[in-house]
Motif scaffolding. Structure first.
Motif, PDB file in Angstrom:
ATOM      1  N   PHE A  39      -1.411 -17.069   2.051  1.00  0.00           N
ATOM      2  CA  PHE A  39      -1.459 -15.738   1.452  1.00  0.00           C
ATOM      3  C   PHE A  39      -1.101 -15.762  -0.031  1.00  0.00           C
ATOM      4  O   PHE A  39      -1.575 -14.914  -0.790  1.00  0.00           O
ATOM      5  CB  PHE A  39      -0.587 -14.778   2.246  1.00  0.00           C
ATOM      6  N   ALA A  40      -0.299 -16.738  -0.453  1.00  0.00           N
ATOM      7  CA  ALA A  40      -0.072 -16.904  -1.885  1.00  0.00           C
ATOM      8  C   ALA A  40      -1.373 -17.294  -2.584  1.00  0.00           C
ATOM      9  O   ALA A  40      -1.688 -16.789  -3.668  1.00  0.00           O
ATOM     10  CB  ALA A  40       1.001 -17.965  -2.119  1.00  0.00           C
ATOM     11  N   ALA A  41      -2.139 -18.175  -1.954  1.00  0.00           N
ATOM     12  CA  ALA A  41      -3.432 -18.584  -2.522  1.00  0.00           C
ATOM     13  C   ALA A  41      -4.413 -17.424  -2.514  1.00  0.00           C
ATOM     14  O   ALA A  41      -5.179 -17.231  -3.475  1.00  0.00           O
ATOM     15  CB  ALA A  41      -3.995 -19.766  -1.728  1.00  0.00           C
ATOM     16  N   LEU A  42      -4.399 -16.609  -1.463  1.00  0.00           N
ATOM     17  CA  LEU A  42      -5.284 -15.444  -1.412  1.00  0.00           C
ATOM     18  C   LEU A  42      -4.947 -14.470  -2.531  1.00  0.00           C
ATOM     19  O   LEU A  42      -5.833 -13.947  -3.217  1.00  0.00           O
ATOM     20  CB  LEU A  42      -5.147 -14.769  -0.049  1.00  0.00           C
ATOM     21  N   HIS A  43      -3.654 -14.247  -2.753  1.00  0.00           N
ATOM     22  CA  HIS A  43      -3.245 -13.340  -3.822  1.00  0.00           C
ATOM     23  C   HIS A  43      -3.675 -13.863  -5.178  1.00  0.00           C
ATOM     24  O   HIS A  43      -4.162 -13.109  -6.035  1.00  0.00           O
ATOM     25  CB  HIS A  43      -1.729 -13.134  -3.781  1.00  0.00           C
ATOM     26  N   HIS A  51     -10.432  -5.957   2.493  1.00  0.00           N
ATOM     27  CA  HIS A  51      -9.292  -6.650   3.093  1.00  0.00           C
ATOM     28  C   HIS A  51      -8.055  -6.642   2.200  1.00  0.00           C
ATOM     29  O   HIS A  51      -6.937  -6.439   2.669  1.00  0.00           O
ATOM     30  CB  HIS A  51      -9.663  -8.104   3.411  1.00  0.00           C
ATOM     31  N   PHE A  52      -8.263  -6.879   0.904  1.00  0.00           N
ATOM     32  CA  PHE A  52      -7.136  -7.055  -0.011  1.00  0.00           C
ATOM     33  C   PHE A  52      -7.601  -6.631  -1.399  1.00  0.00           C
ATOM     34  O   PHE A  52      -8.439  -7.296  -2.005  1.00  0.00           O
ATOM     35  CB  PHE A  52      -6.698  -8.525  -0.012  1.00  0.00           C
ATOM     36  N   GLU A  53      -7.067  -5.501  -1.874  1.00  0.00           N
ATOM     37  CA  GLU A  53      -7.581  -4.937  -3.123  1.00  0.00           C
ATOM     38  C   GLU A  53      -6.447  -4.538  -4.062  1.00  0.00           C
ATOM     39  O   GLU A  53      -6.105  -3.358  -4.192  1.00  0.00           O
ATOM     40  CB  GLU A  53      -8.495  -3.751  -2.808  1.00  0.00           C
ATOM     41  N   PRO A  54      -5.822  -5.532  -4.721  1.00  0.00           N
ATOM     42  CA  PRO A  54      -4.782  -5.212  -5.710  1.00  0.00           C
ATOM     43  C   PRO A  54      -5.379  -4.447  -6.885  1.00  0.00           C
ATOM     44  O   PRO A  54      -6.575  -4.534  -7.157  1.00  0.00           O
ATOM     45  CB  PRO A  54      -4.265  -6.586  -6.140  1.00  0.00           C
ATOM     46  N   ARG A  55      -4.525  -3.694  -7.571  1.00  0.00           N
ATOM     47  CA  ARG A  55      -4.979  -2.867  -8.682  1.00  0.00           C
ATOM     48  C   ARG A  55      -3.858  -2.757  -9.704  1.00  0.00           C
ATOM     49  O   ARG A  55      -2.681  -2.974  -9.377  1.00  0.00           O
ATOM     50  CB  ARG A  55      -5.359  -1.473  -8.176  1.00  0.00           C
ATOM     51  N   PRO A  56      -4.181  -2.372 -10.942  1.00  0.00           N
ATOM     52  CA  PRO A  56      -3.131  -2.134 -11.942  1.00  0.00           C
ATOM     53  C   PRO A  56      -2.286  -0.928 -11.552  1.00  0.00           C
ATOM     54  O   PRO A  56      -2.746  -0.047 -10.829  1.00  0.00           O
ATOM     55  CB  PRO A  56      -3.918  -1.854 -13.230  1.00  0.00           C
ATOM     56  N   GLY A  57      -1.073  -0.891 -12.035  1.00  0.00           N
ATOM     57  CA  GLY A  57      -0.221   0.265 -11.772  1.00  0.00           C
ATOM     58  C   GLY A  57       1.240  -0.114 -11.758  1.00  0.00           C
ATOM     59  O   GLY A  57       1.601  -1.291 -11.666  1.00  0.00           O
ATOM     60  N   ASP A  58       2.103   0.900 -11.874  1.00  0.00           N
ATOM     61  CA  ASP A  58       3.546   0.672 -11.897  1.00  0.00           C
ATOM     62  C   ASP A  58       4.127   0.429 -10.506  1.00  0.00           C
ATOM     63  O   ASP A  58       5.212  -0.124 -10.374  1.00  0.00           O
ATOM     64  CB  ASP A  58       4.236   1.879 -12.538  1.00  0.00           C
ATOM     65  N   ASP A  59       3.434   0.874  -9.484  1.00  0.00           N
ATOM     66  CA  ASP A  59       3.898   0.700  -8.111  1.00  0.00           C
ATOM     67  C   ASP A  59       3.808  -0.785  -7.744  1.00  0.00           C
ATOM     68  O   ASP A  59       2.734  -1.398  -7.867  1.00  0.00           O
ATOM     69  CB  ASP A  59       3.014   1.532  -7.187  1.00  0.00           C
ATOM     70  N   PRO A  60       4.915  -1.414  -7.290  1.00  0.00           N
ATOM     71  CA  PRO A  60       4.834  -2.833  -6.895  1.00  0.00           C
ATOM     72  C   PRO A  60       3.765  -3.107  -5.840  1.00  0.00           C
ATOM     73  O   PRO A  60       3.202  -4.200  -5.786  1.00  0.00           O
ATOM     74  CB  PRO A  60       6.240  -3.128  -6.341  1.00  0.00           C
ATOM     75  N   LEU A  61       3.478  -2.105  -5.007  1.00  0.00           N
ATOM     76  CA  LEU A  61       2.458  -2.302  -3.976  1.00  0.00           C
ATOM     77  C   LEU A  61       1.042  -2.275  -4.545  1.00  0.00           C
ATOM     78  O   LEU A  61       0.092  -2.618  -3.841  1.00  0.00           O
ATOM     79  CB  LEU A  61       2.595  -1.238  -2.885  1.00  0.00           C
ATOM     80  N   ALA A  62       0.890  -1.867  -5.791  1.00  0.00           N
ATOM     81  CA  ALA A  62      -0.429  -1.947  -6.420  1.00  0.00           C
ATOM     82  C   ALA A  62      -0.824  -3.409  -6.621  1.00  0.00           C
ATOM     83  O   ALA A  62      -1.947  -3.811  -6.321  1.00  0.00           O
ATOM     84  CB  ALA A  62      -0.429  -1.208  -7.753  1.00  0.00           C
ATOM     85  N   ALA A  63       0.097  -4.199  -7.116  1.00  0.00           N
ATOM     86  CA  ALA A  63      -0.174  -5.625  -7.345  1.00  0.00           C
ATOM     87  C   ALA A  63      -0.058  -6.455  -6.078  1.00  0.00           C
ATOM     88  O   ALA A  63      -0.673  -7.522  -5.966  1.00  0.00           O
ATOM     89  CB  ALA A  63       0.787  -6.172  -8.399  1.00  0.00           C
ATOM     90  N   TRP A  64       0.719  -5.956  -5.097  1.00  0.00           N
ATOM     91  CA  TRP A  64       0.970  -6.707  -3.858  1.00  0.00           C
ATOM     92  C   TRP A  64       0.667  -5.836  -2.636  1.00  0.00           C
ATOM     93  O   TRP A  64       1.551  -5.573  -1.813  1.00  0.00           O
ATOM     94  CB  TRP A  64       2.415  -7.184  -3.805  1.00  0.00           C
ATOM     95  N   PRO A  65      -0.564  -5.361  -2.477  1.00  0.00           N
ATOM     96  CA  PRO A  65      -0.875  -4.543  -1.297  1.00  0.00           C
ATOM     97  C   PRO A  65      -0.899  -5.401  -0.033  1.00  0.00           C
ATOM     98  O   PRO A  65      -1.000  -6.626  -0.084  1.00  0.00           O
ATOM     99  CB  PRO A  65      -2.268  -3.998  -1.612  1.00  0.00           C
ATOM    100  N   ARG A  66      -0.808  -4.746   1.091  1.00  0.00           N
ATOM    101  CA  ARG A  66      -0.934  -5.467   2.356  1.00  0.00           C
ATOM    102  C   ARG A  66      -2.364  -5.981   2.515  1.00  0.00           C
ATOM    103  O   ARG A  66      -3.308  -5.438   1.933  1.00  0.00           O
ATOM    104  CB  ARG A  66      -0.564  -4.559   3.526  1.00  0.00           C
TER     105      ARG A  66
END
Length: 265
Positions: A39-43, A51-66
Motif C-alpha cells: 500500500f505504500a507503493a500504491l500510494h 479505488h484510490f483517489e488522493p487529492r490536494p487539500g488541508d484534510d489529511p485524508l485528502a492525501a491519504w484516502p482509504r
C-alpha cells in the motif's frame, strides 16, 4: 491456525454474546510488513480510478484516502482477503461456507478524522442475516491513533436510522448513537491481530490525535453462503476466488458515505 474443539466453542460463545472477538497474532510481522509495503507503493504510484483517489487539500485524508476494493487491483490484498486462516475463523463463527464481499485499506494518518459510530450492514444490506467484518491491525492501534470502538450487544438489534455525524471529527456522514444503557468500548490491537464483528454491531473510531503515528488497517467484509441478496457495489467471491454473483438488495452503498471533500480540489 486450526480452530477446533473447546477453542471453537469458546470463539462462537463470545461472538454470540458480544457480537465481536479478537484473534491475536493471526498474521505474523513479515506478512503485515509485506501488506503495508504494497500500500505504500500504491500510494507512491498515485491514483487508481474507482479505488484510490488522493487529492490536494488541508484534510489529511485528502492525501491519504482509504483504498476501496484493493483486492481487485492488488494480488497481496487479494491473498489477505481470501486467507485460509480468516476463512477458518469466519466459518467457525457462521457455521457455514463464507463469501468475500469487500476489502478496504485505511492509512489514517496523524490528524485524520475518524468514522462516527455506524453499522456495516446499513451499507451492505445483506439479506437474510448480516455481514461479518475481519479488521486486521497493521500496526499498534490504540485510543491515541484512532483505534476502533465497538458497542457490545448491538448485534442483537436491528439496523438503526442514522443521525448526521459531526463533520469535524468524522469523515462519514452517518452516526448511530449508542442505545440506552450501552456504550462504546475501545479495542486496542497489535500488528497482526484481527477483530471479527457482526455487521449489526455499532462501531466507529475517533480522530487520530497522535503526532506522528498512522493507524493502518486492512478490512474484509464477508457473508454466509446462505445469503440471498447484497448491495450491487459488493461483488462477492468464494474464498477460492471465484465470482459468486448474488441478486441485488435495495438501499445499499459503499461503506461510509463521505462528507464533501474539504479544502481545494
Amino acid at each position: 491456525m486450526t480452530v477446533a474443539g473447546r477453542e471453537a466453542v469458546d470463539l462462537v460463545r463470545r461472538f454470540e454474546e458480544d457480537g465481536f472477538i479478537v484473534v491475536r497474532g493471526l498474521f505474523d510481522e513479515d506478512e503485515i510488513d509485506r501488506l503495508c509495503a504494497e500500500f505504500a507503493a500504491l500510494h507512491a504510484a498515485g491514483p487508481v480510478r474507482g479505488h484510490f483517489e488522493p487529492r490536494p487539500g488541508d484534510d489529511p485524508l485528502a492525501a491519504w484516502p482509504r483504498v476501496m476494493q484493493p483486492h481487485e487491483i492488488n494480488a497481496v490484498a487479494r491473498q489477505v482477503l481470501l486467507d485460509a486462516r480468516l476463512r477458518e475463523v469466519l466459518e467457525t463463527l457462521l457455521g457455514e461456507e463464507v463469501l468475500a464481499a469487500q476489502s478496504m485499506f485505511y492509512f489514517k494518518p496523524p490528524g485524520a478524522r475518524g468514522q462516527a459510530l455506524h453499522q456495516d450492514n446499513f451499507y451492505l444490506r445483506v439479506e437474510p442475516g448480516t455481514c461479518v467484518a475481519a479488521w486486521v491491525a497493521c500496526e499498534a492501534i490504540d485510543r491515541e491513533n484512532g483505534g476502533l470502538e465497538v458497542v457490545p450487544g448491538t448485534h442483537r438489534m436491528e439496523l438503526f436510522c442514522p443521525e448526521e455525524a459531526d463533520e469535524g471529527v468524522s469523515f462519514a456522514r452517518e452516526y448511530v448513537p449508542p442505545p440506552a444503557g450501552l456504550s462504546a468500548v475501545p479495542v486496542d490491537m497489535a500488528p497482526g491481530d484481527v477483530l471479527f464483528f457482526n455487521g449489526s454491531v455499532v462501531h466507529g473510531s475517533q480522530p487520530n490525535r497522535s503526532a506522528a503515528r498512522f493507524r493502518r488497517s486492512f478490512i474484509g467484509h464477508y457473508v454466509g453462503a446462505s445469503a440471498e441478496r447484497i448491495g450491487a457495489y459488493y461483488r462477492t467471491l468464494s474464498m477460492r476466488g471465484e465470482r459468486v454473483a448474488l441478486p441485488e438488495s435495495e438501499g445499499a452503498g459503499p461503506c461510509g458515505t463521505e462528507f464533501a471533500p474539504q479544502g481545494p480540489h
